[in-house]
Enzyme design. Structure first.
Site, PDB file in Angstrom:
ATOM      1  CG  ASP A  50      -2.035   0.924   1.138  1.00 42.52           C
ATOM      2  OD1 ASP A  50      -3.185   0.465   1.198  1.00 42.52           O
ATOM      3  OD2 ASP A  50      -1.797   2.147   0.963  1.00 42.52           O
ATOM      4  CB  SER A 116      -8.353  13.666 -13.859  1.00 46.18           C
ATOM      5  OG  SER A 116      -9.703  13.884 -14.150  1.00 46.18           O
ATOM      6  CE1 TYR A 140     -10.002  11.093  -9.434  1.00 49.99           C
ATOM      7  CE2 TYR A 140     -10.836  12.813 -10.906  1.00 49.99           C
ATOM      8  CZ  TYR A 140     -10.106  11.659 -10.704  1.00 49.99           C
ATOM      9  OH  TYR A 140      -9.474  11.063 -11.765  1.00 49.99           O
ATOM     10  CE  LYS A 144      -6.164  11.474 -10.115  1.00 54.67           C
ATOM     11  NZ  LYS A 144      -5.225  10.348 -10.138  1.00 54.67           N
ATOM     12  CG  PHE A 168     -10.419  14.644 -21.790  1.00 55.64           C
ATOM     13  CD1 PHE A 168      -9.061  14.965 -21.634  1.00 55.64           C
ATOM     14  CD2 PHE A 168     -11.334  15.683 -21.785  1.00 55.64           C
ATOM     15  CE1 PHE A 168      -8.635  16.291 -21.488  1.00 55.64           C
ATOM     16  CE2 PHE A 168     -10.923  17.012 -21.647  1.00 55.64           C
ATOM     17  CZ  PHE A 168      -9.571  17.306 -21.502  1.00 55.64           C
ATOM     18  CG  PHE A 207     -27.017  10.561 -12.978  1.00 54.87           C
ATOM     19  CD1 PHE A 207     -27.980  10.439 -11.978  1.00 54.87           C
ATOM     20  CD2 PHE A 207     -26.136   9.518 -13.182  1.00 54.87           C
ATOM     21  CE1 PHE A 207     -28.044   9.282 -11.203  1.00 54.87           C
ATOM     22  CE2 PHE A 207     -26.184   8.362 -12.412  1.00 54.87           C
ATOM     23  CZ  PHE A 207     -27.146   8.245 -11.416  1.00 54.87           C
ATOM     24  NE  ARG A 281     -22.393  11.271 -12.090  1.00 48.45           N
ATOM     25  CZ  ARG A 281     -21.601  10.417 -12.729  1.00 48.45           C
ATOM     26  NH1 ARG A 281     -21.749   9.114 -12.564  1.00 48.45           N
ATOM     27  NH2 ARG A 281     -20.647  10.831 -13.518  1.00 48.45           N
ATOM     28  CG  ASP A 284     -21.758  14.592 -13.507  1.00 47.71           C
ATOM     29  OD1 ASP A 284     -20.623  14.193 -13.177  1.00 47.71           O
ATOM     30  OD2 ASP A 284     -22.733  13.833 -13.659  1.00 47.71           O
TER      31      ASP A 284
END
Ligand code: UFG
Length: 327
Positions: A50, A116, A140, A144, A168, A207, A281, A284
């Protein structure tokens, strides 16, 4: 010289390991198997451990001649990152710091990072090029973004060279049928559609139908996972030969709305998708579309599998296979 692949038993990591081995690289997969799967390992040496436990990988650096690290090990659910940001800062940020610390101790200074499109936040210009302002707005995306900033500092201070690949929407599966997407829980569009058609999900929820797009549903840039994997091999080769740090988008510059993906999936499978309409969501954004110019120019990257029909076909073959294996 060996290549350490952290998170090499995950979706994108496993496809990249396959491409690395094809290209003659010797690979060590490091994974804690929290989301990675043993069945997605097609070669290489495997070390279970880990990134939050430095000792579990310090010894790998001591006992092998590691030339570079590819870092895929990360949590990926935007929604969960709002509910439990601590989990994301621990597993995406602290774990990356640990990995970089041990790399520097061992004087390994080549790093390919799985970043990302989430670093851009809500785009101001479409298509998004790498110089677009960075405004991540979910935990999130922030993890990054922070790692990218840390990498720039480590380059300046310690000479660590990196290529940060901003993905993407990864989709599809290994065209040879050995690998594919297996998230638990599955939150991504295409696997959810296919699992619904295969009777593995009771409903399919769409969504958001009030985005400012032509049909009201969100537009994404879907890139085949094998094209994504091949870009990592090119990035690694570039890094080892030019020692220059870079941020590079990996997308196709072509977008599909959720409704278009539903139609394409119905067309390919010949089955009707009855969906439920749900609110958006959290997190988004309406449209994500990459400029792919830099990846093409700098890496000599080409798209081989990223037309939407191939993406759907390879994903469909994979999901049929894993569903039939269960029964
Ligand atoms: N969607 C649905 N129903 C579903 C799943 C998704 O309508 O069951 C919609 C989403 O709301 C979104 C679009 O389909 O509008 C694409 O959703 P995905 O979850 O497939 O992809 P995202 O663009 O949300 O996520 C991608 C990556 C994530 C990453 C995120 C960061 O797949 O891993 O970008 O921006 F975290």
């Amino acid at each position: 010289m060996k290549i350490l692949v952290a998170g090499g038993a995950g979706y994108i990591g496993s496809h990249t390991v396959k491409e690395l081995i094809k290209d003659g690289f010797e690979v060590i997969i490091f994974d804690n198997f929290s989301t990675g799967k043993k069945e997605l390992i097609t070669g290489g040496e495997v070390v279970e451990g880990d990134l939050l436990d430095k000792e579990s990988f310090r010894k790998v650096f001591k006992s092998h001649n590691i030339g570079a690290v590819l870092h895929f090990a990360s949590l990926i659910q935007v929604g969960e990152s709002y509910v439990n940001p601590q989990k994301y800062y621990l597993h995406n940020l602290i774990s990356s710091l640990n990995l970089l610390e041990v790399m520097l101790e061992a004087e390994v200074k080549n790093f390919v990072f799985s970043s990302s499109a989430a670093v851009y936040g809500i785009p101001e210009q479409i298509p998004i090029c790498e110089s677009h302002p960075l405004n991540p707005f979910n935990p999130y995306g922030l993890t990054k973004y922070f790692v990218e900033k840390i990498l720039q500092d480590y380059d300046r201070a310690y000479g660590l060279k990196f290529i940060s690949l901003r993905y993407f929407n990864a989709a599809g599966a290994d065209p040879e049928g050995n690998l594919g997407e297996m998230h638990e829980p599955e939150t991504h569009l295409l696997p959810n559609l296919l699992l619904f058609l295969l009777g593995e999900k009771e409903n399919f929820d769409l969504f958001g139908v009030d985005f400012p797009t032509s049909d009201g549903t969100a537009v994404r840039d879907y890139i085949h996972v094998t094209d994504l994997a091949k870009a990592h091999v090119l990035a690694l080769t570039k890094l080892l030969t030019s020692s220059q740090s870079e941020f590079i988008n990996l997308g196709t510059n072509k977008g599909y709305s959720v409704l278009e993906i539903i139609k394409k999936t119905e067309g390919f499978t010949g089955r009707k998708i009855h969906y439920r309409t749900m609110p958006k969501r959290r997190g988004d954004v309406p449209v994500l579309l990459a400029s792919k110019e830099k990846a093409e120019k700098l890496l000599g990257w080409h798209l081989y599998y990223s037309n939407i029909e191939t993406i759907i076909e390879t994903a469909w073959n994979w999901h049929k296979k894993i569903v039939s294996r269960k029964s």
